[in-house]
Scaffold this motif. Structure first.
Motif, PDB file in Angstrom:
ATOM      1  N   VAL A   6       9.776   2.680 -12.494  1.00 37.31           N
ATOM      2  CA  VAL A   6      10.013   2.664 -11.059  1.00 37.31           C
ATOM      3  C   VAL A   6      10.780   1.418 -10.645  1.00 37.31           C
ATOM      4  N   VAL A   7      10.383   0.261 -11.186  1.00 35.53           N
ATOM      5  CA  VAL A   7      11.072  -0.986 -10.847  1.00 35.53           C
ATOM      6  C   VAL A   7      12.527  -0.920 -11.283  1.00 35.53           C
ATOM      7  N   ARG A   8      12.780  -0.395 -12.478  1.00 38.26           N
ATOM      8  CA  ARG A   8      14.158  -0.288 -12.974  1.00 38.26           C
ATOM      9  C   ARG A   8      14.970   0.654 -12.090  1.00 38.26           C
ATOM     10  N   ALA A   9      14.345   1.743 -11.629  1.00 38.01           N
ATOM     11  CA  ALA A   9      15.050   2.687 -10.763  1.00 38.01           C
ATOM     12  C   ALA A   9      15.444   2.038  -9.442  1.00 38.01           C
ATOM     13  N   VAL A  10      14.575   1.175  -8.912  1.00 35.27           N
ATOM     14  CA  VAL A  10      14.880   0.497  -7.661  1.00 35.27           C
ATOM     15  C   VAL A  10      16.001  -0.516  -7.840  1.00 35.27           C
ATOM     16  N   ILE A  11      15.984  -1.228  -8.967  1.00 42.02           N
ATOM     17  CA  ILE A  11      16.941  -2.321  -9.152  1.00 42.02           C
ATOM     18  C   ILE A  11      18.322  -1.824  -9.557  1.00 42.02           C
TER      19      ILE A  11
ATOM     20  N   GLY B 227       0.799  -1.221   0.000  1.00 40.35           N
ATOM     21  CA  GLY B 227       0.000   0.000   0.000  1.00 40.35           C
ATOM     22  C   GLY B 227       0.827   1.264   0.000  1.00 40.35           C
ATOM     23  N   GLY B 228       2.138   1.155   0.095  1.00 38.82           N
ATOM     24  CA  GLY B 228       3.004   2.326   0.070  1.00 38.82           C
ATOM     25  C   GLY B 228       4.345   1.946  -0.519  1.00 38.82           C
ATOM     26  N   VAL B 229       4.983   2.864  -1.246  1.00 43.97           N
ATOM     27  CA  VAL B 229       6.259   2.581  -1.880  1.00 43.97           C
ATOM     28  C   VAL B 229       7.216   3.725  -1.613  1.00 43.97           C
ATOM     29  N   ALA B 230       8.501   3.414  -1.679  1.00 37.80           N
ATOM     30  CA  ALA B 230       9.515   4.440  -1.451  1.00 37.80           C
ATOM     31  C   ALA B 230       9.629   5.374  -2.651  1.00 37.80           C
ATOM     32  N   LEU B 231       9.461   4.815  -3.852  1.00 38.23           N
ATOM     33  CA  LEU B 231       9.457   5.616  -5.062  1.00 38.23           C
ATOM     34  C   LEU B 231       8.035   5.651  -5.602  1.00 38.23           C
ATOM     35  N   LYS B 232       7.454   6.820  -5.724  1.00 32.34           N
ATOM     36  CA  LYS B 232       6.050   6.918  -6.116  1.00 32.34           C
ATOM     37  C   LYS B 232       5.924   7.076  -7.630  1.00 32.34           C
ATOM     38  N   PRO B 233       5.187   6.151  -8.255  1.00 31.72           N
ATOM     39  CA  PRO B 233       4.963   6.299  -9.698  1.00 31.72           C
ATOM     40  C   PRO B 233       4.150   7.545  -9.990  1.00 31.72           C
ATOM     41  N   VAL B 234       4.311   8.057 -11.198  1.00 31.16           N
ATOM     42  CA  VAL B 234       3.582   9.249 -11.629  1.00 31.16           C
ATOM     43  C   VAL B 234       2.348   8.820 -12.392  1.00 31.16           C
TER      44      VAL B 234
ATOM     45  N   GLY C 158      18.984   1.771 -10.637  1.00 32.79           N
ATOM     46  CA  GLY C 158      19.172   3.219 -10.611  1.00 32.79           C
ATOM     47  C   GLY C 158      19.840   3.719  -9.338  1.00 32.79           C
ATOM     48  N   GLU C 159      20.226   4.983  -9.365  1.00 35.45           N
ATOM     49  CA  GLU C 159      20.869   5.593  -8.201  1.00 35.45           C
ATOM     50  C   GLU C 159      19.916   5.681  -7.009  1.00 35.45           C
ATOM     51  N   GLU C 160      18.622   5.885  -7.310  1.00 37.21           N
ATOM     52  CA  GLU C 160      17.647   5.944  -6.215  1.00 37.21           C
ATOM     53  C   GLU C 160      17.588   4.607  -5.471  1.00 37.21           C
ATOM     54  N   GLY C 161      17.609   3.523  -6.228  1.00 39.60           N
ATOM     55  CA  GLY C 161      17.586   2.201  -5.612  1.00 39.60           C
ATOM     56  C   GLY C 161      18.824   1.947  -4.771  1.00 39.60           C
ATOM     57  N   LYS C 162      19.971   2.380  -5.267  1.00 41.64           N
ATOM     58  CA  LYS C 162      21.210   2.213  -4.507  1.00 41.64           C
ATOM     59  C   LYS C 162      21.147   3.001  -3.198  1.00 41.64           C
ATOM     60  N   ALA C 163      20.581   4.193  -3.282  1.00 42.60           N
ATOM     61  CA  ALA C 163      20.469   5.020  -2.074  1.00 42.60           C
ATOM     62  C   ALA C 163      19.523   4.372  -1.058  1.00 42.60           C
TER      63      ALA C 163
END
Length: 398
Positions: free
Chosen positions: A349-354, A326-333, A356-361
């Motif tokens: 969003v999935v690619r960014a988590v896996i 029901g909640g995610v760290a990266l919010k889709p647009v 991307g820099e956001e996922g690494k952070a």
């Protein structure tokens, strides 16, 4: 009250504790005592190398609203006080409408000898609970009726303090008569805590529904809360659930202190606001003691649980597990005028988590919090010292 109704009440009350970080707290409990059996004798068991005398063990009581969602977190904290801070605990349990699951939990395993369960006698809810009541209203009414014998129980127990949850604030009036300080254990995030403390002010300033506000709710010193993310119980101010929630949170400033199942590194912004923001000083917010993470230390695993755990353990380091709660760290647009997230946006969003820099952070932050959490409750850790400060207050009461 049927077991089905009780389970629905539990499910509703659990929704009140949604937060950005969920801490699952469970622990087994073996046996229950009526308050008349409290005077049985037995030797005290203290950790090795402990020089505390029996007289130095403060005795406190716990009181929580019905349902495992309320019982389990407070029981885990009570158990922690017994095992790590040499506190003797009487754990008061509302038995009215108790489910089979609750009864089984309270009889399921061994508990420390210095933690005793005190059953509050059942109340007759005939003609009090009605079918048209909303679930939270039923829980609150059931709790209020069940607390009528509380004064006589506390007179017999003579605790140094009483620790309550958010829906048992009626105990504050009883404890005031008996000169017993009351503390509240807030098991959700401090974001929900700050919103709850701000709600009476918001209630007095806003006409109409909060969900109709033109923008997010601005809680002093805290990140804004979107109206869609508000608790279901405060989205409709005309129903009784809202009235009950407002009633209980309005009384939180009356307690001697608030225990929060969090720690400084996890929620620094809201903890700072609670301590330093002028609004929370103005409403005389009690001291907030971060004591987390209080988590389950053991549990029964089914064969399926063990299978899932083994699969997770076999995954490579830094693997990404996508779970939608029901909640995610990266919010889709979501595109304007649409309610459904497009496939390409999900892929982004999935690619960014896996990769991307956001996922690494996010993964780096998770590792830091894991390391921080391991230190908080160790001797000298921030949460350990926070609990010690309160225990010293209880000891000083003599």
């Amino acid at each position: 009250m049927s077991e089905l109704v009780t389970k629905r009440i539990l499910a509703s009350s659990h929704n009140l504790y949604r937060a950005i970080f969920a801490i699952n707290t469970q622990a087994p409990l073996s046996q229950a005592f009526t308050h008349k059996s409290l005077h049985r004798t037995g030797c005290l068991r203290c950790p090795k190398n402990t020089m505390l005398a029996v007289a130095e063990e403060p005795h406190v009581a716990f009181l929580q609203s019905p349902g495992l969602g309320h019982i389990i977190p407070l029981f885990q904290f009570a158990k922690h006080l017994v095992l790590h801070h040499q506190v003797r605990v009487s754990f008061l349990v509302i038995t009215t409408g108790a489910s089979n699951a609750q009864n089984q939990f309270l009889q399921s395993a061994t508990i420390p000898p210095q933690l005793q369960v005190v059953n509050i006698p059942q109340s007759d809810m005939t003609d009090i609970i009605t079918e048209d009541m909303l679930l939270l209203t039923k829980l609150c009414v059931m709790t209020q009726e069940s607390l009528k014998p509380l004064k006589s129980i506390l007179v017999e127990l003579k605790p140094k303090a009483l620790i309550i949850d958010i829906f048992t604030t009626q105990a504050i009036d009883v404890c005031e008569e008996l000169s017993i300080p009351v503390y509240s254990f807030f098991t959700a995030s401090t974001i929900l805590l700050t919103f709850s403390l701000y709600l009476p002010k918001l209630d007095s300033q806003v006409e109409g529904e909060f969900v109709d506000l033109p923008g997010p709710v601005e809680v002093p010193g805290c990140p804004p809360i979107r109206t869609n993310d508000l608790l279901d119980q405060v989205k409709d101010r005309k129903n009784e659930e809202y009235s009950w929630y407002l009633f209980h949170v309005s009384r939180m400033p009356l307690v001697a202190g608030i225990f929060a199942n969090t720690w400084q590194d996890l929620e620094p912004v809201t903890l700072k606001a609670l301590k330093e923001n002028p609004f929370f000083e103005e409403i005389s917010t009690p001291p907030v003691y971060p004591i987390g993470p209080i988590i389950k230390d053991d549990e029964f695993l089914t064969e399926k649980d063990a299978e899932i755990g083994a699969w997770l353990d076999n995954q490579p380091t830094d693997s990404v597990l996508f779970i939608n709660l029901g909640g995610v760290a990266l919010k889709p647009v979501v595109e304007p005028g649409q309610e459904v997230i497009g496939r390409e946006e999900v892929k982004r969003v999935v690619r960014a988590v896996i990769v991307g820099e956001e996922g690494k952070a996010i993964r780096r932050r998770a590792r830091e919090l894991k390391e921080s959490a391991c230190k908080m409750l160790e001797k000298g850790g921030f949460s350990y010292d926070s609990i010690c400060r309160v225990v010293d207050i209880w000891k000083a009461k003599g």
